[in-house]
Scaffold this motif. Structure first.
Motif, PDB file in Angstrom:
ATOM      1  N   VAL A  48      -5.716  57.603  11.033  1.00  0.00           N
ATOM      2  CA  VAL A  48      -4.687  57.671   9.988  1.00  0.00           C
ATOM      3  C   VAL A  48      -3.843  58.931  10.165  1.00  0.00           C
ATOM      4  CG1 VAL A  48      -4.255  57.817   7.509  1.00  0.00           C
ATOM      5  CG2 VAL A  48      -6.077  56.334   8.371  1.00  0.00           C
ATOM      6  N   VAL A  49      -4.496  60.045  10.487  1.00  0.00           N
ATOM      7  CA  VAL A  49      -3.765  61.303  10.681  1.00  0.00           C
ATOM      8  C   VAL A  49      -2.792  61.169  11.846  1.00  0.00           C
ATOM      9  CG1 VAL A  49      -4.010  63.733  11.329  1.00  0.00           C
ATOM     10  CG2 VAL A  49      -5.569  62.720   9.652  1.00  0.00           C
ATOM     11  N   ASP A  50      -3.234  60.571  12.951  1.00  0.00           N
ATOM     12  CA  ASP A  50      -2.336  60.345  14.086  1.00  0.00           C
ATOM     13  C   ASP A  50      -1.171  59.442  13.683  1.00  0.00           C
ATOM     14  OD1 ASP A  50      -3.865  61.913  15.703  1.00  0.00           O
ATOM     15  OD2 ASP A  50      -4.967  60.258  16.629  1.00  0.00           O
TER      16      ASP A  50
ATOM     17  N   TYR B 246       6.022  60.003  11.127  1.00  0.00           N
ATOM     18  CA  TYR B 246       7.017  61.028  10.793  1.00  0.00           C
ATOM     19  C   TYR B 246       7.979  61.248  11.959  1.00  0.00           C
ATOM     20  CZ  TYR B 246       9.158  65.364   9.312  1.00  0.00           C
ATOM     21  OH  TYR B 246      10.075  66.322   8.958  1.00  0.00           O
ATOM     22  N   ARG B 247       7.405  61.353  13.152  1.00  0.00           N
ATOM     23  CA  ARG B 247       8.279  61.566  14.321  1.00  0.00           C
ATOM     24  C   ARG B 247       9.258  60.402  14.481  1.00  0.00           C
ATOM     25  NH1 ARG B 247       3.422  63.383  16.778  1.00  0.00           N
ATOM     26  NH2 ARG B 247       3.196  61.335  17.800  1.00  0.00           N
ATOM     27  N   LEU B 248       8.792  59.196  14.279  1.00  0.00           N
ATOM     28  CA  LEU B 248       9.646  58.016  14.403  1.00  0.00           C
ATOM     29  C   LEU B 248      10.753  58.045  13.356  1.00  0.00           C
ATOM     30  CD1 LEU B 248       9.976  55.352  15.965  1.00  0.00           C
ATOM     31  CD2 LEU B 248       8.501  54.273  14.252  1.00  0.00           C
ATOM     32  N   GLU B 249      10.390  58.343  12.110  1.00  0.00           N
ATOM     33  CA  GLU B 249      11.381  58.373  11.036  1.00  0.00           C
ATOM     34  C   GLU B 249      12.364  59.523  11.255  1.00  0.00           C
ATOM     35  OE1 GLU B 249      13.175  56.892   7.624  1.00  0.00           O
ATOM     36  OE2 GLU B 249      11.563  56.047   8.863  1.00  0.00           O
ATOM     37  N   SER B 250      11.852  60.636  11.762  1.00  0.00           N
ATOM     38  CA  SER B 250      12.722  61.783  12.024  1.00  0.00           C
ATOM     39  C   SER B 250      13.771  61.445  13.082  1.00  0.00           C
ATOM     40  CB  SER B 250      11.874  62.972  12.473  1.00  0.00           C
ATOM     41  OG  SER B 250      12.692  64.080  12.783  1.00  0.00           O
TER      42      SER B 250
ATOM     43  N   ALA C  68       7.137  69.525  12.530  1.00  0.00           N
ATOM     44  CA  ALA C  68       6.989  69.062  11.149  1.00  0.00           C
ATOM     45  C   ALA C  68       5.956  67.942  11.062  1.00  0.00           C
ATOM     46  CB  ALA C  68       8.335  68.590  10.611  1.00  0.00           C
ATOM     47  N   ALA C  69       5.881  67.094  12.096  1.00  0.00           N
ATOM     48  CA  ALA C  69       4.894  66.008  12.106  1.00  0.00           C
ATOM     49  C   ALA C  69       3.485  66.577  12.127  1.00  0.00           C
ATOM     50  CB  ALA C  69       5.129  65.099  13.309  1.00  0.00           C
ATOM     51  N   ARG C  70       3.295  67.639  12.928  1.00  0.00           N
ATOM     52  CA  ARG C  70       1.970  68.272  12.956  1.00  0.00           C
ATOM     53  C   ARG C  70       1.615  68.875  11.611  1.00  0.00           C
ATOM     54  NH1 ARG C  70       3.841  69.814  18.115  1.00  0.00           N
ATOM     55  NH2 ARG C  70       4.511  71.861  17.327  1.00  0.00           N
TER      56      ARG C  70
END
Length: 542
Positions: A302-304, A310-314, A490-492
């Motif tokens: 889930v964390v991954d 987030y990276r995809l949406e960013s 930011a994703a991390r």
């Protein structure tokens, strides 16, 4: 005994009885029912006896066949009882000699003694208005089971126990192993009489008494009073009568007997339970349990997914507008797991892979390790109870963990402030590049149509339209690359927050289903030990 001393002793006995009852209740479901039933019966007996006459001391005469028990009873009691005893319908019935009739009837009813004889005061005996009941009981070695049952019942009921032994069988293992040794805690209310000493040569009387004292010491009754007597010749009868009279006039026998009962029952409960305190729940073991359950519940997956989502949406919001539409063909991993929602509280289930054999094994191992650490140092029955409490919620863990993950706010609906800035600048860069292309296109069209082509403004020798195309393209690519770096960081950070939130959710499940039940059992053991310690506390030990 002074009134204040008696009140203090009664108050302490109240506390010990209450503590023993607390220990019994706390041990229910942990210790064997038989052991707890014995304690319950004692508490019932103590409550019944204390509700009856406290002015009467009940003294039971116990002895084997041929010990002269009844003769000694008659000698101590006087002629009136001796005459009544001769008319007893059967030797299997207890006989009571009563001094002080007021209040004795309910007590004798509770003792189930039907043959009652009210005696006149005997000089030097019950001559001070002291309530006293002497019981002549059946032989404890009788071949009749009913007689032995009466004796065993009376051993648990009378206030004072007088054991009448004879010189031939005073070392008999039956009386010592079956009766005297188990009653070692009752030395304060026990009197041993070696009867029929007239059958011994005078020089052998004291050595035989010393031998008896040695045997009693091995039985745990080293401080008990041992007297020699001969009911036939009257030798030592006054000493026996005086010893009984002393016990009766001090009015301590009842409380001492019950205190000894409490000590004996408490020790037996302690022996069944075992000694020790559980290590208890420690932060390190709780943290390890949470980590193991989180891994088994696919929290890392889930964390991954949070980071990837987030990276995809960013990228969708800050990438080069001319190419970002291609990302529509990439699926959001959180959506695949049914975790993409603006309202996490509305989610009931996730689409995480169901727990398989490896996950169940990992969960079981984590729970077992946690329970073993918490129960370390606890006695056997309590260790089993603590482990059982930990395992009780094990079957509910997979569903509870899945629901906890589904209900955790992963901040999927929260937008980053920099997305808007990058998006506006990206579109301006694209508009600039498109504007430059449009400008050059117009100039090319004019030239193609052989129309006058206006002079193109220049900057540092470079045509402005060309600079617009180059600047817009470079800026867009720069922003796209920069946005990827910023988005990765930011994703991390968001994944780390999600990990903490999911860890807290998993920790809550672990606490509800494993940790708290274990803490309850650990606390129960601690309370049991404290109650048992209070029940074992004697007057001398404060």
């Amino acid at each position: 005994m002074s009134r204040h001393g008696a009140a203090r002793e009664a108050s302490q006995l109240d506390r010990r009885l209450a503590a023993l009852n607390d220990a019994r209740e706390l041990a229910e479901g942990v210790l064997p029912d038989a052991a707890l039933e014995d304690v319950f019966q004692l508490l019932e007996r103590a409550g019944s006896r204390r509700s009856l006459s406290a002015d009467h001391t009940v003294v039971g005469f116990f002895g084997a066949t041929g010990s002269g028990k009844s003769s000694l009873f008659n000698a101590v009691s006087g002629a009136e009882i001796a005459t009544a005893a001769a008319r007893r319908p059967t030797t299997s019935e207890p006989l009571a000699g009563v001094w002080g009739a007021d209040g004795s009837e309910p007590l004798l009813d509770w003792l189930e003694v039907r043959n009652r004889h009210h005696a006149v005061p005997v000089a030097g005996f019950a001559d001070e208005g002291t309530g006293l009941i002497l019981l002549d009981l059946p032989d404890f070695d009788s071949t009749r089971a009913a007689n032995r049952a009466i004796v065993e019942r009376m051993v648990g009921l009378v206030d004072v126990l007088v054991w009448v032994l004879d010189p031939q069988k005073y070392a008999d293992a039956a009386v010592h192993n079956d009766f005297l040794k188990p009653m070692a805690a009752h030395g304060a209310v026990t009197l041993v009489v070696l009867n029929q000493i007239d059958r011994l040569p005078e020089r052998d009387v004291e050595p035989v008494l010393e031998s008896l004292r040695g045997i009693l010491a091995r039985d745990g009754l080293g401080k008990v009073q041992v007297l020699g007597a001969s009911a036939l010749k009257g030798t030592g009868v006054d000493a026996v009568r005086s010893a009984i009279r002393g016990v009766a006039t001090r009015r301590q026998a009842l409380s001492q007997r019950l205190a000894a009962d409490v000590s004996r029952a408490s020790q037996q409960l302690s022996d069944v339970s075992g000694v020790g305190e559980a290590a208890g729940v420690r932060p390190a073991s709780t943290s390890r349990l949470t980590d193991e359950l989180a891994t088994a519940a696919n929290v890392p997956l889930v964390v991954d997914a949070v980071a990837t989502s987030y990276r995809l949406e960013s990228t969708r919001r800050t990438g080069w507008p001319a190419t970002r539409w291609l990302l529509r063909f990439k699926s959001d991993p959180l959506r695949r797991l049914n975790l993409k929602s603006s309202s996490p509280s509305q989610l009931n289930r996730t689409s995480l892979p169901p727990a398989g054999a490896p996950e169940r094994a990992r969960t079981d191992a984590a729970v077992r390790e946690f329970a073993d650490a918490a129960s370390e140092g606890a006695p056997g029955p309590w260790r089993a109870a603590i482990r059982g409490a930990a395992r009780e919620g094990r079957d509910a863990l997979p569903d509870a963990l899945d629901q906890a993950i589904a209900g955790t706010d992963l901040m999927t609906s929260r937008k980053s402030w920099w997305w808007g800035i990058f998006n506006v600048v990206q579109w301006l860069a694209l508009a600039t590049a498109v504007g430059g292309l449009g400008w050059l296109g117009v100039l090319a069209g004019l030239a193609y149509l052989q129309l006058p082509v206006p002079e193109v403004p220049r900057m540092e020798g470079w045509p402005v339209p060309t600079l617009m195309i180059a600047g817009g393209g470079v800026l867009g690519i720069f922003l796209a690359i920069t946005g990827k770096f910023i988005g990765a960081g930011a994703a991390r950070a968001r994944a780390a927050k999600a990990r903490r939130r999911l860890g807290a959710a998993v920790g809550g499940v672990a606490r509800d289903l494993v940790v708290e039940p274990v803490e309850v059992e650990v606390s129960r053991l601690s309370s049991f030990n404290a109650a048992l310690k209070a029940a074992l506390k004697t007057a001398g030990g404060g």
